[in-house]
Design a protein around this motif. Structure first.
Motif, mmCIF file in Angstrom:
data_model
loop_
_atom_site.group_PDB
_atom_site.id
_atom_site.type_symbol
_atom_site.label_atom_id
_atom_site.label_comp_id
_atom_site.label_asym_id
_atom_site.label_seq_id
_atom_site.Cartn_x
_atom_site.Cartn_y
_atom_site.Cartn_z
ATOM 1 N N UNK A 134 0.827 -1.212 0.000
ATOM 2 C CA UNK A 134 0.000 0.000 0.000
ATOM 3 C C UNK A 134 0.855 1.253 0.000
ATOM 4 N N UNK A 135 1.906 1.240 0.792
ATOM 5 C CA UNK A 135 2.760 2.419 0.936
ATOM 6 C C UNK A 135 3.467 2.784 -0.357
ATOM 7 N N UNK A 136 3.861 1.791 -1.146
ATOM 8 C CA UNK A 136 4.694 2.068 -2.315
ATOM 9 C C UNK A 136 3.987 2.970 -3.324
ATOM 10 N N UNK A 137 2.652 2.916 -3.352
ATOM 11 C CA UNK A 137 1.917 3.788 -4.254
ATOM 12 C C UNK A 137 2.003 5.253 -3.883
ATOM 13 N N UNK A 138 2.404 5.541 -2.638
ATOM 14 C CA UNK A 138 2.527 6.930 -2.188
ATOM 15 C C UNK A 138 3.956 7.462 -2.327
ATOM 16 N N UNK A 139 4.871 6.626 -2.772
ATOM 17 C CA UNK A 139 6.260 7.066 -2.933
ATOM 18 C C UNK A 139 6.405 7.751 -4.290
ATOM 19 N N UNK A 140 6.492 9.064 -4.258
ATOM 20 C CA UNK A 140 6.444 9.833 -5.497
ATOM 21 C C UNK A 140 7.646 9.583 -6.392
ATOM 22 N N UNK A 141 8.786 9.183 -5.805
ATOM 23 C CA UNK A 141 9.978 9.052 -6.645
ATOM 24 C C UNK A 141 9.862 7.894 -7.640
ATOM 25 N N UNK A 142 8.858 7.029 -7.493
ATOM 26 C CA UNK A 142 8.648 6.001 -8.502
ATOM 27 C C UNK A 142 8.050 6.589 -9.778
ATOM 28 N N UNK A 143 7.618 7.835 -9.754
ATOM 29 C CA UNK A 143 7.086 8.463 -10.960
ATOM 30 C C UNK A 143 8.000 9.568 -11.483
ATOM 31 N N UNK A 144 9.136 9.767 -10.848
ATOM 32 C CA UNK A 144 10.083 10.744 -11.374
ATOM 33 C C UNK A 144 10.697 10.208 -12.666
ATOM 34 N N UNK A 145 11.116 11.122 -13.505
ATOM 35 C CA UNK A 145 11.732 10.694 -14.755
ATOM 36 C C UNK A 145 13.196 10.362 -14.524
ATOM 37 N N UNK A 146 13.827 9.755 -15.553
ATOM 38 C CA UNK A 146 15.213 9.301 -15.420
ATOM 39 C C UNK A 146 16.149 10.460 -15.069
ATOM 40 N N UNK A 147 15.910 11.627 -15.631
ATOM 41 C CA UNK A 147 16.828 12.739 -15.400
ATOM 42 C C UNK A 147 16.756 13.248 -13.960
ATOM 43 N N UNK A 148 15.758 12.801 -13.205
ATOM 44 C CA UNK A 148 15.633 13.215 -11.820
ATOM 45 C C UNK A 148 16.012 12.084 -10.881
ATOM 46 N N UNK A 149 17.101 11.417 -11.223
ATOM 47 C CA UNK A 149 17.603 10.332 -10.400
ATOM 48 C C UNK A 149 18.002 10.852 -9.023
ATOM 49 N N UNK A 150 18.052 9.933 -8.084
ATOM 50 C CA UNK A 150 18.547 10.247 -6.746
ATOM 51 C C UNK A 150 20.055 10.082 -6.765
ATOM 52 N N UNK A 151 20.795 11.151 -6.601
ATOM 53 C CA UNK A 151 22.254 11.081 -6.556
ATOM 54 C C UNK A 151 22.704 10.962 -5.107
ATOM 55 N N UNK A 152 23.603 10.027 -4.867
ATOM 56 C CA UNK A 152 23.966 9.675 -3.496
ATOM 57 C C UNK A 152 25.431 9.981 -3.211
ATOM 58 N N UNK A 153 25.686 10.318 -1.957
ATOM 59 C CA UNK A 153 27.036 10.618 -1.496
ATOM 60 C C UNK A 153 27.769 9.326 -1.139
ATOM 61 N N UNK A 154 29.026 9.433 -0.743
ATOM 62 C CA UNK A 154 29.799 8.262 -0.314
ATOM 63 C C UNK A 154 29.123 7.552 0.852
ATOM 64 N N UNK A 155 28.683 8.320 1.832
ATOM 65 C CA UNK A 155 28.056 7.730 3.004
ATOM 66 C C UNK A 155 26.755 7.030 2.619
ATOM 67 N N UNK A 156 25.950 7.688 1.779
ATOM 68 C CA UNK A 156 24.681 7.109 1.352
ATOM 69 C C UNK A 156 24.901 5.861 0.504
ATOM 70 N N UNK A 157 25.939 5.900 -0.300
ATOM 71 C CA UNK A 157 26.268 4.727 -1.111
ATOM 72 C C UNK A 157 26.616 3.535 -0.216
ATOM 73 N N UNK A 158 27.326 3.790 0.863
ATOM 74 C CA UNK A 158 27.657 2.720 1.798
ATOM 75 C C UNK A 158 26.426 2.120 2.442
ATOM 76 N N UNK A 159 25.458 2.963 2.784
ATOM 77 C CA UNK A 159 24.208 2.479 3.368
ATOM 78 C C UNK A 159 23.469 1.589 2.377
#
Length: 294
Positions: free
Chosen positions: A111-136
């Protein structure tokens, strides 16, 4: 081309043989160098791709991204994808995850996944991650891969779904961070949005100005634009459009002899009653009452 099953997905993208009929988890280094170049593909699956900086070359409008250590893309079932060039996977860091909606349907995540807006973002709006976030992200994926490759038992699906939920929870946190760091990259986003609204209205367009139109002119997806505005101003894109229209309507009501219907048409409303409803909803009084009172 339409992909309905995880097995079809794995075959199409050169992933290793799947270990679960509703789920595929693999490292990019294990993926054969193949994708359907130039052919639109409709994926009826949830997919998450995680890549290193050497393969994350999408752009955000004409701006650069916040970090270059890696990026994540999220796609919901029904979205159409097209690849223009072949990807080289040898030695690449990254992951590919694909799962059928049925894999999470009986869980709260379904149910929750339908409310996650980033599943409808386009490719150019990727989530860019830092070193720390990449480790997580890496630690979560290693745990998920380990569980995925074990012999399936009564607990396998529960454990993997819980790890998926942790990954998506962190992704929400990272996207919030990205919106905040965007405040220095996009300090003029509100001014640019208002300029586009003004341009449309002053051009006496026959169609009501929409979030889709504004987002397209700014080279963003509607959801991303709304979330960016919300993080910086407390109002989403639709609220900003309505606020601008109300202020312009007030000005026209007090400085011109145009009828309420003429003002509605000038602002792009197809039906005057829609304008009346919006105006009264935002101000508490009808347009004609506002003109008479002032």
């Amino acid at each position: 081309m339409t992909v309905d099953t995880v097995e079809e997905y794995a075959a199409l993208f050169g992933c290793p043989p799947i270990c679960h009929p509703l789920l595929s988890v693999c490292r990019l280094s294990d993926v054969r160098d193949y994708s359907p170049i130039g052919k639109p593909v409709r994926l009826n699956l949830y997919t998450i791709t995680i890549k290193d900086s050497t393969t994350c070359n999408a752009s955000y409008g004409w701006r650069s991204y916040d970090f270059a250590r890696g990026c994540m893309n999220f796609f919901a079932p029904g979205q159409v994808h097209c690849w223009e060039e072949k990807a080289e996977n040898a030695g690449r860091w990254g992951w590919m995850v694909a799962f059928h909606p049925d894999f999470i349907r009986k869980y709260p995540l379904g149910t929750k996944i339908g409310r996650l807006k980033f599943f409808s973002y386009s490719v150019r709006e990727a989530l860019h991650i830092s070193d720390m976030e990449r480790g997580v992200v890496e630690s979560i994926m290693v745990n998920m891969e380990s569980e995925y490759r074990q012999n399936t038992d009564a607990h396998t699906q529960d454990i993997i779904v819980s790890q998926l939920e942790v990954l998506l929870n962190y992704s929400e946190r990272f996207y919030t961070r990205q919106f905040h760091t965007r405040s220095s990259v996009e300090p003029d986003i509100l001014a640019r949005v208002q300029a586009q609204i003004k341009k449309h209205i002053d051009g006496h367009g026959k169609e009501f100005i929409s979030v889709n139109a504004i987002a397209g002119e700014l080279n963003m997806s509607p959801h991303y634009l709304s979330d960016l505005l919300l993080s910086q101003t407390g109002m989403n894109a639709q609220q900003h459009i309505h606020a601008f229209l109300i202020e312009r309507a007030k000005s026209l009501l007090l400085t011109t002899q145009l009828t309420v219907s003429e003002i509605a048409y000038r602002l792009g409303f197809e039906y005057p009653q829609h304008f009346n409803r919006l105006f009264k909803g935002k101000t508490g009084i009808a347009p004609s009452e506002y003109r008479n009172m002032n």
